[in-house]
Design an enzyme around this catalytic site. Structure first.
Site, PDB file in Angstrom:
ATOM      1  N   SER A  61      37.702 -34.925  80.235  1.00  0.00           N
ATOM      2  CA  SER A  61      38.713 -34.710  81.267  1.00  0.00           C
ATOM      3  C   SER A  61      40.091 -34.868  80.650  1.00  0.00           C
ATOM      4  CB  SER A  61      38.538 -35.745  82.378  1.00  0.00           C
ATOM      5  OG  SER A  61      39.640 -35.750  83.253  1.00  0.00           O
ATOM      6  N   TYR A  85      38.127 -44.870  83.939  1.00  0.00           N
ATOM      7  CA  TYR A  85      37.678 -43.477  83.843  1.00  0.00           C
ATOM      8  C   TYR A  85      38.403 -42.766  82.697  1.00  0.00           C
ATOM      9  CZ  TYR A  85      36.814 -38.593  85.037  1.00  0.00           C
ATOM     10  OH  TYR A  85      36.459 -37.267  84.980  1.00  0.00           O
ATOM     11  N   GLY A  86      39.713 -42.914  82.644  1.00  0.00           N
ATOM     12  CA  GLY A  86      40.492 -42.267  81.597  1.00  0.00           C
ATOM     13  C   GLY A  86      40.084 -42.730  80.208  1.00  0.00           C
ATOM     14  N   LYS A 123      36.738 -41.195  79.188  1.00  0.00           N
ATOM     15  CA  LYS A 123      36.865 -39.799  78.768  1.00  0.00           C
ATOM     16  C   LYS A 123      37.566 -39.697  77.409  1.00  0.00           C
ATOM     17  CE  LYS A 123      34.619 -38.262  82.188  1.00  0.00           C
ATOM     18  NZ  LYS A 123      33.270 -37.722  81.982  1.00  0.00           N
ATOM     19  N   THR A 159      33.693 -30.388  94.046  1.00  0.00           N
ATOM     20  CA  THR A 159      32.302 -30.804  93.924  1.00  0.00           C
ATOM     21  C   THR A 159      32.099 -32.086  94.719  1.00  0.00           C
ATOM     22  OG1 THR A 159      32.741 -32.157  91.975  1.00  0.00           O
ATOM     23  CG2 THR A 159      32.158 -29.847  91.575  1.00  0.00           C
TER      24      THR A 159
END
Length: 148
Positions: A21, A73-74, A77, A106
């Protein structure tokens, strides 16, 4: 991934496409940490140690003062992209790339994404089908190389 490598090596021109991402951009870290993650000398054990250091700093509540991202999350990724680069160096006969599919409508985004999954699938599929002699160790978005 490691368990699949013998099969990919046997193919002789295998593909690895890691879905990451833009949240994994290097700029979320201090310049010193950016250098560690982007280093040509980075190995899988060194990457694992960096991620463990982030985890420990988060648990101790000191990750911001040590100039880590505030996004689990960052960082996850970012680690995927860094691993992609390490693997590409270790496996020169394979095409190993990472990509961002974009913000897709999604279940993961509660269908709030700005593009349909069919559009998001274009970049990883293009990398999976890339011809012999194509790129390796790159990060792509919108069907083209992107700055990590």
């Amino acid at each position: 991934m490691e368990a699949l490598l013998p099969n990919l090596r046997a193919v002789g021109d295998g593909r690895v496409v890691n879905v990451a991402s833009m949240a994994g951009t290097l700029r979320q870290l201090s310049p010193a940490l950016q250098q560690e993650f982007a280093s040509e000398a980075l190995t899988v054990p060194k990457l694992q140690a960096l991620v463990a250091r982030f985890e420990a700093d988060v648990q101790q509540g000191v990750h911001r003062e040590r100039e880590w991202s505030n996004s689990n999350y960052g960082l996850s990724k970012l680690a995927v992209i860094a691993y992609t680069n390490v693997l590409a160096r270790q496996e020169p006969d394979l095409h190993v790339n990472a990509c961002c599919p974009g913000y897709c409508a999604t279940d993961m985004t509660s269908n709030q994404g700005t593009q349909p999954a069919e559009i998001g699938a274009r970049t990883p599929v293009a990398l999976a089908l890339i011809g012999k002699g194509g790129p390796t160790g790159e990060f792509w978005e919108h069907e083209k190389p992107s700055k990590w």
